[in-house]
Scaffold this active site. Structure first.
Site, PDB file in Angstrom:
ATOM      1  N   ARG A 136       0.820  -1.240   0.000  1.00 31.03           N
ATOM      2  CA  ARG A 136       0.000   0.000   0.000  1.00 31.03           C
ATOM      3  C   ARG A 136       0.848   1.283   0.000  1.00 31.03           C
ATOM      4  NH1 ARG A 136      -3.688  -2.842   3.591  1.00 31.03           N
ATOM      5  NH2 ARG A 136      -5.249  -3.776   2.227  1.00 31.03           N
ATOM      6  N   LYS A 158       2.484  11.921 -10.849  1.00 32.56           N
ATOM      7  CA  LYS A 158       1.544  11.111 -11.643  1.00 32.56           C
ATOM      8  C   LYS A 158       2.255   9.822 -12.032  1.00 32.56           C
ATOM      9  CE  LYS A 158      -1.583  14.423 -13.770  1.00 32.56           C
ATOM     10  NZ  LYS A 158      -2.027  15.013 -15.051  1.00 32.56           N
ATOM     11  N   GLU A 200       7.988  18.855 -24.600  1.00 34.25           N
ATOM     12  CA  GLU A 200       7.438  19.157 -23.270  1.00 34.25           C
ATOM     13  C   GLU A 200       8.097  20.420 -22.690  1.00 34.25           C
ATOM     14  OE1 GLU A 200       4.848  17.507 -22.093  1.00 34.25           O
ATOM     15  OE2 GLU A 200       4.990  15.349 -22.513  1.00 34.25           O
ATOM     16  N   LYS A 242       6.767  23.487 -13.650  1.00 35.02           N
ATOM     17  CA  LYS A 242       5.908  22.363 -13.289  1.00 35.02           C
ATOM     18  C   LYS A 242       5.676  22.349 -11.779  1.00 35.02           C
ATOM     19  CE  LYS A 242       4.505  17.731 -13.818  1.00 35.02           C
ATOM     20  NZ  LYS A 242       4.472  16.538 -14.610  1.00 35.02           N
ATOM     21  N   GLU A 252      -4.859  17.764  -9.620  1.00 37.84           N
ATOM     22  CA  GLU A 252      -5.508  18.224 -10.850  1.00 37.84           C
ATOM     23  C   GLU A 252      -7.002  18.490 -10.675  1.00 37.84           C
ATOM     24  OE1 GLU A 252      -3.788  16.571 -14.506  1.00 37.84           O
ATOM     25  OE2 GLU A 252      -5.803  16.615 -15.362  1.00 37.84           O
ATOM     26  N   ARG A 256      -3.868  22.385 -12.800  1.00 36.79           N
ATOM     27  CA  ARG A 256      -2.845  21.422 -13.247  1.00 36.79           C
ATOM     28  C   ARG A 256      -3.185  20.860 -14.626  1.00 36.79           C
ATOM     29  NH1 ARG A 256       0.403  16.475 -10.148  1.00 36.79           N
ATOM     30  NH2 ARG A 256       1.461  15.787 -12.056  1.00 36.79           N
ATOM     31  N   ASN A 260      -1.606  19.595 -19.532  1.00 33.69           N
ATOM     32  CA  ASN A 260      -2.013  18.665 -20.591  1.00 33.69           C
ATOM     33  C   ASN A 260      -2.168  19.351 -21.942  1.00 33.69           C
ATOM     34  OD1 ASN A 260      -2.247  16.259 -19.051  1.00 33.69           O
ATOM     35  ND2 ASN A 260      -4.056  17.125 -18.095  1.00 33.69           N
ATOM     36  N   HIS A 263      -2.200  17.345 -25.120  1.00 37.05           N
ATOM     37  CA  HIS A 263      -2.254  15.920 -24.783  1.00 37.05           C
ATOM     38  C   HIS A 263      -3.547  15.234 -25.220  1.00 37.05           C
ATOM     39  CE1 HIS A 263       1.360  16.891 -22.662  1.00 37.05           C
ATOM     40  NE2 HIS A 263       1.486  15.680 -22.151  1.00 37.05           N
ATOM     41  N   HIS A 267      -2.708  12.228 -27.360  1.00 39.20           N
ATOM     42  CA  HIS A 267      -2.984  10.864 -26.880  1.00 39.20           C
ATOM     43  C   HIS A 267      -3.832  10.090 -27.891  1.00 39.20           C
ATOM     44  CE1 HIS A 267      -2.277  11.634 -22.282  1.00 39.20           C
ATOM     45  NE2 HIS A 267      -1.165  11.569 -22.958  1.00 39.20           N
ATOM     46  N   HIS A 281       5.769   9.760 -27.527  1.00 36.14           N
ATOM     47  CA  HIS A 281       4.844  10.601 -26.762  1.00 36.14           C
ATOM     48  C   HIS A 281       5.101  12.096 -27.024  1.00 36.14           C
ATOM     49  CE1 HIS A 281       2.308  12.016 -23.526  1.00 36.14           C
ATOM     50  NE2 HIS A 281       3.329  12.681 -23.019  1.00 36.14           N
TER      51      HIS A 281
HETATM   52  P1  NAD Z   1      10.995   6.250 -22.529  1.00 35.19           P
HETATM   53  O1  NAD Z   1      11.035   6.054 -21.084  1.00 35.19           O
HETATM   54  O2  NAD Z   1      10.436   5.149 -23.354  1.00 35.19           O
HETATM   55  O3  NAD Z   1      12.456   6.586 -23.037  1.00 35.19           O
HETATM   56  C1  NAD Z   1      12.677   6.761 -24.411  1.00 35.19           C
HETATM   57  C2  NAD Z   1      13.796   5.843 -24.917  1.00 35.19           C
HETATM   58  O4  NAD Z   1      15.038   6.366 -24.500  1.00 35.19           O
HETATM   59  C3  NAD Z   1      13.743   4.418 -24.396  1.00 35.19           C
HETATM   60  O5  NAD Z   1      14.084   3.560 -25.437  1.00 35.19           O
HETATM   61  C4  NAD Z   1      14.837   4.390 -23.336  1.00 35.19           C
HETATM   62  O6  NAD Z   1      15.410   3.118 -23.185  1.00 35.19           O
HETATM   63  C5  NAD Z   1      15.819   5.357 -23.887  1.00 35.19           C
HETATM   64  N1  NAD Z   1      16.651   6.048 -22.918  1.00 35.19           N
HETATM   65  C6  NAD Z   1      16.253   6.601 -21.766  1.00 35.19           C
HETATM   66  N2  NAD Z   1      17.258   7.294 -21.217  1.00 35.19           N
HETATM   67  C7  NAD Z   1      18.310   7.139 -22.039  1.00 35.19           C
HETATM   68  C8  NAD Z   1      19.638   7.625 -22.017  1.00 35.19           C
HETATM   69  N3  NAD Z   1      20.063   8.476 -21.085  1.00 35.19           N
HETATM   70  N4  NAD Z   1      20.474   7.254 -23.006  1.00 35.19           N
HETATM   71  C9  NAD Z   1      20.032   6.428 -24.010  1.00 35.19           C
HETATM   72  N5  NAD Z   1      18.782   5.969 -24.102  1.00 35.19           N
HETATM   73  C10 NAD Z   1      17.933   6.325 -23.116  1.00 35.19           C
HETATM   74  O7  NAD Z   1      10.159   7.526 -22.941  1.00 35.19           O
HETATM   75  P2  NAD Z   1      10.113   9.039 -22.405  1.00 35.19           P
HETATM   76  O8  NAD Z   1       9.988   9.861 -23.602  1.00 35.19           O
HETATM   77  O9  NAD Z   1      11.174   9.324 -21.429  1.00 35.19           O
HETATM   78  O10 NAD Z   1       8.740   9.057 -21.588  1.00 35.19           O
HETATM   79  C11 NAD Z   1       7.508   8.871 -22.226  1.00 35.19           C
HETATM   80  C12 NAD Z   1       6.518   8.423 -21.193  1.00 35.19           C
HETATM   81  O11 NAD Z   1       6.385   9.401 -20.173  1.00 35.19           O
HETATM   82  C13 NAD Z   1       5.126   8.209 -21.763  1.00 35.19           C
HETATM   83  O12 NAD Z   1       4.635   6.982 -21.333  1.00 35.19           O
HETATM   84  C14 NAD Z   1       4.316   9.330 -21.175  1.00 35.19           C
HETATM   85  O13 NAD Z   1       2.973   9.006 -21.004  1.00 35.19           O
HETATM   86  C15 NAD Z   1       4.997   9.540 -19.859  1.00 35.19           C
HETATM   87  N6  NAD Z   1       4.770  10.863 -19.263  1.00 35.19           N
HETATM   88  C16 NAD Z   1       4.360  10.922 -17.980  1.00 35.19           C
HETATM   89  C17 NAD Z   1       4.183  12.136 -17.367  1.00 35.19           C
HETATM   90  C18 NAD Z   1       3.809  12.204 -15.912  1.00 35.19           C
HETATM   91  O14 NAD Z   1       3.490  13.282 -15.430  1.00 35.19           O
HETATM   92  N7  NAD Z   1       3.860  11.102 -15.193  1.00 35.19           N
HETATM   93  C19 NAD Z   1       4.411  13.322 -18.071  1.00 35.19           C
HETATM   94  C20 NAD Z   1       4.833  13.234 -19.402  1.00 35.19           C
HETATM   95  C21 NAD Z   1       5.010  11.987 -19.993  1.00 35.19           C
HETATM   96  N1  GLY Z   2       2.225  15.800 -17.411  1.00 32.31           N
HETATM   97  C1  GLY Z   2       1.020  16.319 -16.879  1.00 32.31           C
HETATM   98  C2  GLY Z   2       1.001  16.444 -15.406  1.00 32.31           C
HETATM   99  O1  GLY Z   2       1.939  16.084 -14.735  1.00 32.31           O
HETATM  100  O2  GLY Z   2       0.031  16.889 -14.875  1.00 32.31           O
END
Ligand code: NAD
Ligand code: GLY
Length: 402
Positions: A136, A158, A200, A242, A252, A256, A260, A263, A267, A281
């Protein structure tokens, strides 16, 4: 924003920028600077209730950056266990959520066990959700290694996974105990992922920081060419934006949602492509932001020049502003981009994805629109018919800078 004790201490190391996200008992520091993975133990030790951590990374990141982290932990006598999952968006699903939960439980854990998410947004979101669920709620630390994760996903709590019904539909708010954004880790990031993360960064300028957007017009190329100071400044300013928004509206309930921007549209494209790597993304967000601005113009809400300025900037920095850019733009093939079926996207299918967006309330679509560059606002109850008509026209008219 204020600096916490550990942030002030780290501030004395001139190359590390330190911010604090103020959330009462859930407040935490965000450290941005070079070699933070290499010296991670220093920042971790004051936060560990027991000298033991479990690191979760993806296979690509583990090969590049896990040895430095492990060496730092070893030198500080912190016991660790490392696990990896495949890289890519498809890993953010039930299967890996389940296997990680079971594998971590099999190690024998208690509520003092700290998890570390070492990787991009996929790892941060997945591990954060695992942490929120095990016993939990376990504490966890974000060590983001992509630009996208450093400026957005690692901050704000998130966490979650994707569902067959859409992106990020299963998850929890679960704040990390620390964000350690090692700017040197960006040096190994493929150019396409760096650009996707840059979307972003641009987003913060478009939401409510036009001065930052102007700064990006001057320094965006330096950020993307890997100039350390420019990257650190862009990450720090993005995190500050942020942190300010999240501190005011953690769950949110209102403002907040501005984060998006782009998005809801983005999405829908991601869902249509099945998270198969054709559309990252950040690329989807860039397309979505262009759409949000164009829709705002078409509704008479935003001056056309502002939309053009935003789209020019993204396009000139290698980001798509329309699905057609993914397949036809110069160098797309060399960049490893697979053509998207630009004119084949069906407005009704896209709308059906949008109807499953988390912001939907009482079946009413919610979009982030804009009155000008840097003046985004939340538009509730946008008529689906208007969006449908807009989509029909917009999809058949790819933007090209003049
Ligand atoms: P990712 O985590 O898939 O990373 C992209 C690629 O880069 C992967 O292949 C990874 O292995 C590689 N990689 C990562 N770091 C590296 C490094 N230093 N050197 C070489 N390769 C590296 O994708 P991302 O773009 O980081 O994240 C996208 C995700 O984030 C989506 O799922 C999206 O929904 C999520 N997201 C979440 C929030 C939130 O608030 N939680 C906000 C924005 C996006
Ligand atoms: N990436 C959107 C949020 O964190 O609210």
């Amino acid at each position: 924003m204020t600096l916490g004790a550990s942030a002030r201490e780290a501030s004395s190391r001139s190359s590390t920028n330190c911010l604090r996200l103020d959330l009462g008992a859930r407040s935490y520091d965000i450290l941005v600077g070079p070699a933070l993975i290499q010296k991670a133990a220093e920042a971790l030790l004051p936060l560990l209730p027991q000298k033991r951590v479990i690191i979760i990374s993806d296979e690509t990141v583990a090969a590049l950056h896990l040895p430095s982290l492990e060496a730092s932990l070893q030198a500080a006598d912190i016991a660790y266990h490392s696990m990896t999952v495949p890289a890519g968006e498809a890993t953010k699903d039930f299967k890996y959520f389940q296997s990680l939960c079971e594998d971590i439980l099999a190690l024998g854990i208690d509520r003092k066990t700290m998890l570390i998410a070492l990787g991009g947004g996929v790892i941060g979101d997945l591990v954060g959700f695992v942490a929120s669920s095990l016993l939990r709620g376990l504490d966890f630390i974000q060590m983001p290694t992509t630009l996208l994760a450093q400026v957005d996903s690692s901050v704000g709590g998130k966490t979650g996974i994707n569902s067959a019904h859409g992106k990020n539909l299963i998850g929890a708010f679960h704040q990390p105990k620390l964000v350690l954004a090692d700017s040197a880790s960006l040096a190994t990031l493929p150019a396409r992922d760096l650009r996707a993360g840059y979307a972003e960064v641009v987003k913060y300028g478009l939401i409510d920081d036009p001065d930052f957007f102007t700064w990006l017009e001057e320094h965006g190329s330096a950020v993307l060419s890997g100039e350390a100071d420019a990257q650190r400044s862009a990450v720090t300013r993005s995190c500050a934006n942020k942190a300010r928004i999240v501190a005011a509206d953690e769950k949110e309930a209102g403002q907040r949602a501005l984060l998006n921007l782009g998005h809801t549209f983005g999405h829908a494209f991601e869902a249509e492509c099945g998270y198969d790597g054709r559309l990252l993304h950040g690329e989807a967000v860039a397309i979505g932001m262009a759409m949000a601005m164009d829709f705002s113009v078409s509704e008479g809400l935003c001056p056309q020049d502002d939309a053009l300025r935003a789209k020019n900037h993204m396009y000139q920095h290698g980001l798509p502003t329309h699905p057609a850019d993914m397949g036809t733009r110069r160098g797309a093939v060399q960049m490893g981009l697979a053509p998207l079926p630009d004119t084949c996207f069906d407005p009704d299918r896209l709308l059906s994805h949008m109807a499953k967006d988390k912001k939907v309330q009482d079946k009413k679509l919610v979009f982030i629109l804009t009155k000008a560059l840097g003046q985004a606002f939340i538009a509730r109850d946008v008529a689906p018919g208007k969006i449908r008509l807009f989509l029909q026209n917009w999809l058949s008219e790819p933007y090209r800078p003049s």
